[in-house]
Design an enzyme around this catalytic site. Structure first.
Site: not given
Length: 361
Positions: A43, A73, A102, A137, A167
């Protein structure tokens, strides 16, 4: 930290990792350690990890990856991501189910630009099922698997090493799936989606403990080899430090007794559970009589199945870990893993490095 360049098994493999936290980035790092080239789609601006979980500068999980900042986006940046994926072998994403679709980056548009792509989806609960859209988590996934209940001693709370069993194991499981998918793509020319749910990976890891549980050794009611036995236990020493014993096999138990000078304890009565409480107390008193270094000098490296409980910093400096080159320690004391698995030529006299993996045309 190096990934072995062209000598590593995945040299020539291109991975595109979409920025996330936990097991997804770890899977990307593992693939880099195996020789792959990893591009991190991040990002714009600050990363997704909270400040207390990662330093402001590039962290161990990201510094070896080529970073590309994209705002997914925006259609133009989605198109750039698809262009990267058109030339990639592997995709890693860790969003909630439906997010990539999406964004226009689900399996279908990716397959349209690259039918050989192995599409790795790293989640806790999986792409389907009643919990698929729920947050969670590490501890939650391990709890639901049933494995956490087996880590508890009677009357005590179950405790697990943070982020390791859920994890980290999830990331490793995803890597195994991606490698299998890569092999299939090389053979057939067809990619696949790897649904790397942590709960699925934990189920894959469970057969050994399921076997022990079915045999009655982990019912959490009666004493077990794994809790309540004197020979598989954590003991406190005179200096407040702790050591571990794991002398399960009869020959290792006999070696432990011999080295501790417990000549009056019959090694053939190892599984006499009625004698366990008294022997646990006796061993507890014995280990509390000297510091952990004494017991380390007496038992480490023997068949008594011994190890001290070390801090991360001590573990990095332990002679065994140093000899294997497992960790690095920075000037400020920060410990990091230095490498992944080692790959050694099958023929001792081999000197030619393996060829980099080439995409199928």
């Amino acid at each position: 930290m190096t990934n072995g360049s062209h000598g590593a098994p995945l040299a020539g493999i291109r991975v595109v990792e979409f920025e996330g936290i936990g097991p997804g980035p770890l899977a990307g790092l593992m693939l880099w350690q195996l020789g792959a080239e990893v591009t991190l789609v991040a990002r714009p601006g600050r990363g997704v990890l909270p400040p207390e979980m990662a330093p402001a500068e590039a962290s161990l999980l990201t510094r070896h990856k080529q970073r590309v900042a994209l705002d997914l986006k925006r259609k133009s940046d989605v198109d750039r991501a698809l262009a990267l994926l058109a030339e990639a072998d592997v995709l890693i994403e860790g969003y909630r189910p439906g997010v990539m679709e999406r964004l226009g980056l689900g399996p279908a548009p990716c397959a349209a630009v690259n039918p050989r792509l192995v599409y790795g989806r790293m989640t806790g609960w999986g792409q389907t099922g009643p919990l698929a859209q729920a947050a969670g988590h590490d501890m939650n996934y391990v709890a639901l698997s049933g494995l956490m209940s087996l880590a508890a001693r009677p009357g005590a709370l179950p405790m697990l090493p943070p982020t390791v069993l859920g994890d980290a194991a999830g990331g490793l499981g995803l890597v195994a799936g991606l490698l299998a998918g890569l092999l299939r793509a090389r053979c057939s020319g067809q990619g696949c989606v790897v649904d790397g749910a942590i709960v699925d990976v934990l189920a894959m890891l469970a057969p050994l403990v399921q076997l022990v549980h079915a045999g009655g050794a982990l019912d959490r009611v009666n004493p077990s080899v794994f809790y309540g036995s004197p020979f598989y236990e954590v003991y406190e020493c005179a200096d407040g430090r702790h050591i571990t014993l794991g002398a399960i096999e009869p020959q290792f138990y006999a070696e432990l007794l011999r080295r501790l000078g417990l000549d009056d304890v019959d090694p053939k009565a190892q599984m006499d559970k009625s004698a366990w409480p008294a022997l646990c107390e006796r061993l507890g008193d014995l280990f509390r009589s000297r510091d952990h270094r004494h017991w380390q000098s007496l038992l480490e490296g023997t068949d008594a199945c011994f190890a001290p409980v070390l801090t991360l910093e001590e573990a990095a400096r332990h002679p065994h870990q140093v000899a294997r080159g497992l960790y690095t320690v920075d000037a400020d004391g920060t410990v990091e893993t230095a490498r992944g698995l080692r790959f050694i030529p099958l023929c001792a006299g081999a000197s030619v490095e393996p060829k980099a993996c080439q995409p199928q045309t």
